[in-house]
Design a protein around this motif. Structure first.
Motif, PDB file in Angstrom:
ATOM      1  N   ILE A  64      19.359  44.676 -71.255  1.00 30.28           N
ATOM      2  CA  ILE A  64      20.478  44.321 -70.391  1.00 30.28           C
ATOM      3  C   ILE A  64      21.658  44.064 -71.316  1.00 30.28           C
ATOM      4  O   ILE A  64      21.660  43.100 -72.086  1.00 30.28           O
ATOM      5  N   TYR A  65      22.647  44.955 -71.271  1.00 33.70           N
ATOM      6  CA  TYR A  65      23.826  44.800 -72.117  1.00 33.70           C
ATOM      7  C   TYR A  65      24.850  43.906 -71.434  1.00 33.70           C
ATOM      8  O   TYR A  65      25.013  43.940 -70.213  1.00 33.70           O
ATOM      9  N   ALA A  66      25.547  43.118 -72.248  1.00 34.59           N
ATOM     10  CA  ALA A  66      26.674  42.327 -71.778  1.00 34.59           C
ATOM     11  C   ALA A  66      27.944  42.897 -72.400  1.00 34.59           C
ATOM     12  O   ALA A  66      27.987  43.169 -73.610  1.00 34.59           O
ATOM     13  N   PHE A  67      28.968  43.097 -71.565  1.00 31.00           N
ATOM     14  CA  PHE A  67      30.246  43.633 -72.030  1.00 31.00           C
ATOM     15  C   PHE A  67      31.375  42.679 -71.653  1.00 31.00           C
ATOM     16  O   PHE A  67      31.347  42.061 -70.575  1.00 31.00           O
ATOM     17  N   ASN A  68      32.379  42.567 -72.508  1.00 30.17           N
ATOM     18  CA  ASN A  68      33.593  41.884 -72.099  1.00 30.17           C
ATOM     19  C   ASN A  68      34.468  42.882 -71.335  1.00 30.17           C
ATOM     20  O   ASN A  68      34.098  44.055 -71.175  1.00 30.17           O
ATOM     21  N   LEU A  69      35.622  42.420 -70.871  1.00 31.46           N
ATOM     22  CA  LEU A  69      36.457  43.284 -70.032  1.00 31.46           C
ATOM     23  C   LEU A  69      37.188  44.358 -70.825  1.00 31.46           C
ATOM     24  O   LEU A  69      37.860  45.219 -70.234  1.00 31.46           O
ATOM     25  N   LYS A  70      37.043  44.337 -72.148  1.00 34.68           N
ATOM     26  CA  LYS A  70      37.542  45.430 -72.978  1.00 34.68           C
ATOM     27  C   LYS A  70      36.486  46.524 -73.147  1.00 34.68           C
ATOM     28  O   LYS A  70      36.741  47.542 -73.788  1.00 34.68           O
ATOM     29  N   GLY A  71      35.288  46.256 -72.604  1.00 33.81           N
ATOM     30  CA  GLY A  71      34.205  47.225 -72.724  1.00 33.81           C
ATOM     31  C   GLY A  71      33.406  47.076 -73.997  1.00 33.81           C
ATOM     32  O   GLY A  71      32.558  47.924 -74.307  1.00 33.81           O
ATOM     33  N   GLU A  72      33.634  45.988 -74.722  1.00 32.28           N
ATOM     34  CA  GLU A  72      32.915  45.753 -75.968  1.00 32.28           C
ATOM     35  C   GLU A  72      31.598  45.042 -75.702  1.00 32.28           C
ATOM     36  O   GLU A  72      31.522  44.157 -74.827  1.00 32.28           O
ATOM     37  N   ILE A  73      30.559  45.395 -76.431  1.00 32.72           N
ATOM     38  CA  ILE A  73      29.248  44.759 -76.273  1.00 32.72           C
ATOM     39  C   ILE A  73      29.293  43.338 -76.814  1.00 32.72           C
ATOM     40  O   ILE A  73      29.783  43.099 -77.923  1.00 32.72           O
ATOM     41  N   ILE A  74      28.788  42.391 -76.020  1.00 36.86           N
ATOM     42  CA  ILE A  74      28.644  40.999 -76.459  1.00 36.86           C
ATOM     43  C   ILE A  74      27.186  40.843 -76.881  1.00 36.86           C
ATOM     44  O   ILE A  74      26.301  40.617 -76.047  1.00 36.86           O
ATOM     45  N   GLU A  75      26.914  40.971 -78.143  1.00 35.43           N
ATOM     46  CA  GLU A  75      25.536  41.052 -78.616  1.00 35.43           C
ATOM     47  C   GLU A  75      24.758  39.769 -78.328  1.00 35.43           C
ATOM     48  O   GLU A  75      23.578  39.820 -77.956  1.00 35.43           O
ATOM     49  N   GLU A  76      25.383  38.601 -78.466  1.00 41.32           N
ATOM     50  CA  GLU A  76      24.661  37.340 -78.284  1.00 41.32           C
ATOM     51  C   GLU A  76      24.266  37.084 -76.830  1.00 41.32           C
ATOM     52  O   GLU A  76      23.431  36.216 -76.547  1.00 41.32           O
ATOM     53  N   LYS A  77      24.821  37.851 -75.896  1.00 36.90           N
ATOM     54  CA  LYS A  77      24.449  37.714 -74.487  1.00 36.90           C
ATOM     55  C   LYS A  77      23.680  38.931 -73.968  1.00 36.90           C
ATOM     56  O   LYS A  77      23.402  39.039 -72.779  1.00 36.90           O
ATOM     57  N   THR A  78      23.342  39.842 -74.854  1.00 39.12           N
ATOM     58  CA  THR A  78      22.557  41.032 -74.507  1.00 39.12           C
ATOM     59  C   THR A  78      21.069  40.719 -74.644  1.00 39.12           C
ATOM     60  O   THR A  78      20.651  40.085 -75.608  1.00 39.12           O
ATOM     61  N   ILE A  79      20.290  41.148 -73.651  1.00 37.96           N
ATOM     62  CA  ILE A  79      18.839  40.899 -73.632  1.00 37.96           C
ATOM     63  C   ILE A  79      18.128  42.182 -74.028  1.00 37.96           C
ATOM     64  O   ILE A  79      18.234  43.200 -73.344  1.00 37.96           O
ATOM     65  N   ARG A  80      17.378  42.137 -75.109  1.00 42.62           N
ATOM     66  CA  ARG A  80      16.684  43.332 -75.592  1.00 42.62           C
ATOM     67  C   ARG A  80      15.172  43.165 -75.471  1.00 42.62           C
ATOM     68  O   ARG A  80      14.678  42.133 -75.033  1.00 42.62           O
ATOM     69  N   GLY A  81      14.447  44.216 -75.841  1.00 44.44           N
ATOM     70  CA  GLY A  81      12.992  44.168 -75.823  1.00 44.44           C
ATOM     71  C   GLY A  81      12.382  44.267 -74.441  1.00 44.44           C
ATOM     72  O   GLY A  81      11.277  43.782 -74.194  1.00 44.44           O
ATOM     73  N   LEU A  82      13.087  44.930 -73.514  1.00 41.50           N
ATOM     74  CA  LEU A  82      12.616  45.060 -72.139  1.00 41.50           C
ATOM     75  C   LEU A  82      11.954  46.417 -71.926  1.00 41.50           C
ATOM     76  O   LEU A  82      12.258  47.386 -72.615  1.00 41.50           O
ATOM     77  N   LYS A  83      11.054  46.477 -70.940  1.00 47.00           N
ATOM     78  CA  LYS A  83      10.309  47.696 -70.655  1.00 47.00           C
ATOM     79  C   LYS A  83      10.863  48.365 -69.386  1.00 47.00           C
ATOM     80  O   LYS A  83      10.432  48.094 -68.288  1.00 47.00           O
ATOM     81  N   ARG A  84      11.852  49.182 -69.612  1.00 43.71           N
ATOM     82  CA  ARG A  84      12.521  49.965 -68.567  1.00 43.71           C
ATOM     83  C   ARG A  84      13.163  49.088 -67.484  1.00 43.71           C
ATOM     84  O   ARG A  84      12.799  49.129 -66.305  1.00 43.71           O
ATOM     85  N   PRO A  85      14.156  48.298 -67.878  1.00 46.19           N
ATOM     86  CA  PRO A  85      14.941  47.594 -66.857  1.00 46.19           C
ATOM     87  C   PRO A  85      15.713  48.609 -66.029  1.00 46.19           C
ATOM     88  O   PRO A  85      16.268  49.561 -66.581  1.00 46.19           O
ATOM     89  N   ASN A  86      15.740  48.429 -64.723  1.00 47.76           N
ATOM     90  CA  ASN A  86      16.297  49.465 -63.861  1.00 47.76           C
ATOM     91  C   ASN A  86      17.584  49.008 -63.178  1.00 47.76           C
ATOM     92  O   ASN A  86      18.672  49.409 -63.544  1.00 47.76           O
ATOM     93  N   ASN A  87      17.469  48.151 -62.175  1.00 47.83           N
ATOM     94  CA  ASN A  87      18.651  47.669 -61.460  1.00 47.83           C
ATOM     95  C   ASN A  87      18.824  46.170 -61.650  1.00 47.83           C
ATOM     96  O   ASN A  87      17.862  45.455 -61.929  1.00 47.83           O
ATOM     97  N   ILE A  88      20.062  45.706 -61.449  1.00 43.94           N
ATOM     98  CA  ILE A  88      20.416  44.321 -61.721  1.00 43.94           C
ATOM     99  C   ILE A  88      21.322  43.805 -60.611  1.00 43.94           C
ATOM    100  O   ILE A  88      22.077  44.565 -60.003  1.00 43.94           O
ATOM    101  N   ASP A  89      21.240  42.503 -60.341  1.00 42.42           N
ATOM    102  CA  ASP A  89      22.167  41.872 -59.403  1.00 42.42           C
ATOM    103  C   ASP A  89      22.403  40.437 -59.844  1.00 42.42           C
ATOM    104  O   ASP A  89      21.651  39.885 -60.661  1.00 42.42           O
ATOM    105  N   LEU A  90      23.431  39.820 -59.261  1.00 41.02           N
ATOM    106  CA  LEU A  90      23.866  38.483 -59.668  1.00 41.02           C
ATOM    107  C   LEU A  90      24.145  37.633 -58.451  1.00 41.02           C
ATOM    108  O   LEU A  90      24.588  38.130 -57.418  1.00 41.02           O
ATOM    109  N   GLU A  91      23.882  36.338 -58.587  1.00 44.95           N
ATOM    110  CA  GLU A  91      24.181  35.391 -57.510  1.00 44.95           C
ATOM    111  C   GLU A  91      24.700  34.097 -58.123  1.00 44.95           C
ATOM    112  O   GLU A  91      24.314  33.711 -59.229  1.00 44.95           O
ATOM    113  N   TYR A  92      25.555  33.422 -57.366  1.00 39.19           N
ATOM    114  CA  TYR A  92      26.155  32.179 -57.836  1.00 39.19           C
ATOM    115  C   TYR A  92      25.488  30.976 -57.170  1.00 39.19           C
ATOM    116  O   TYR A  92      25.074  31.029 -56.013  1.00 39.19           O
ATOM    117  N   GLY A  93      25.388  29.876 -57.913  1.00 40.34           N
ATOM    118  CA  GLY A  93      24.977  28.605 -57.335  1.00 40.34           C
ATOM    119  C   GLY A  93      23.535  28.544 -56.873  1.00 40.34           C
ATOM    120  O   GLY A  93      23.256  28.046 -55.785  1.00 40.34           O
TER     121      GLY A  93
END
Length: 335
Positions: A64-93
């Motif tokens: 799961i890659y994390a990008f800032n609004l410039k499109g740059e990868i935020i490595e410290e917030k990227t999750i690696r070592g996953l086995k075929r992550p497919n879709n993602i969603d987000l919820e608040y609170g």
């Protein structure tokens, strides 16, 4: 011979007539290692210009890659070592046991037959390694999760994960799990099975309108299906629409909600375009070309994200291991 020349010329004219002008992106992200698929936007409540875009890299050694609004990868917030992550969603609170509220991302990890849950923006795992899904599947290929969307009930404030799979039965293709937090941690509980499937291709893209309690999903070779998201409501389909406007696969769905009006933005994958529908009436509005190729997933927010995206942000996966960012005004939804 002249007859064939006329026919070919006519076909070329038709082809040219269907060519849409490309709406250029404002930002193209840095590339992932393998195969981008689906994005999700986290809006920073303290400074929207520091919001984060998460995107799946769909591979056996995925991330799961994390990008800032410039499109740059935020490595410290990227999750690696996953086995075929497919879709993602987000919820608040999402409320933890001690009444602390956290924002969360949930994504499918297909090769481990599970979904994952992390808090954002600190990226802490909340799932003790993952929650198994489709455990009652009778066929091995029916337990491979792909699509996922989160729903927070405006009535009960409960949070649910609605999960699709690589393939499944014609009835009850989607499973809806409640995310439950107690003194022992977080668990998931299956609350219902719903959703028709044509059997033509597969079901991956899922999107939920929290305010209206509606879930949409792409029955890829057939139509966009529309259901109630609240488990206590009927499991009967509300509507099946839009299939005639797609070249082949119906893919990613994003909901742009302006309050007085909402739009569905849906990937017309093999045409390399997006079809836009009125979310209330299901009516087709128009087709647009944002320059992406073979788009799987997309996401949108109508909230201004700093100076770069003052009108909101639309994100779409591109088949060159990256994502495109468009200021939402470029889609001309309200015109």
């Amino acid at each position: 011979m002249q007859k064939y020349i006329i026919i070919i010329a006519g076909l070329l004219l038709v082809s040219c007539a269907k060519t849409l002008p490309v709406v250029a992106p404002d930002v193209i992200t840095e590339k992932t290692l393998h195969d981008t698929d689906d994005p999700a936007i986290w809006i920073n409540p303290n400074d929207t210009s520091k919001s984060i875009v998460f995107g799946t890299d769909k591979n056996t050694e995925g991330a799961i890659y994390a990008f800032n609004l410039k499109g740059e990868i935020i490595e410290e917030k990227t999750i690696r070592g996953l086995k075929r992550p497919n879709n993602i969603d987000l919820e608040y609170g999402f409320k933890l046991n001690d009444s602390t509220e956290v924002d969360i991302i949930v994504f499918t990890e297909r090769e481990r037959q599970q979904i994952r849950l992390f808090s954002v923006p600190d990226m802490k795992p909340l799932d003790s390694g993952g929650f198994k899904v489709f455990e009652d599947a009778k066929l091995p290929e029916h337990n491979l999760p792909m699509g996922i969307a989160l729903y927070k009930s405006p009535e009960t404030k409960k949070v649910y994960a609605i999960v699709g799979r690589k393939t499944g039965p014609n009835h009850g293709y989607l499973y809806q799990y409640e995310l439950i937090s107690d003194s022992l941690g977080i668990k998931v509980e299956l609350v219902r099975q719903f959703g028709e499937f044509s059997g033509k291709k597969e079901i991956e893209a899922i999107a939920v309108d929290d305010k209206k309690g509606i879930v949409y999903y792409s029955d890829e070779g057939h139509c966009i299906r529309k259901y109630y998201a609240e488990p206590s409501k009927t499991v009967n389909e509300i509507y099946c629409f839009g299939g005639e406007y797609f070249k082949e696969d119906i893919e990613g769905i994003a909901i742009a909600d302006y309050g007085n009006r909402a739009f569905l933005i849906v990937s017309n994958q093999q045409a390399h375009t997006f079809n836009i529908f009125d979310a209330k009436t299901n009516a087709f509005i128009k087709e647009i070309n944002l320059g992406t190729i073979e788009t799987d997933g997309c996401d949108v927010t109508t909230i201004a994200l700093g100076e770069t995206f003052p009108n909101g942000l639309f994100i779409s996966m591109n088949n060159e291991k990256n994502f495109y960012f468009h200021d939402l005004a470029k889609l001309e939804l309200m015109e």
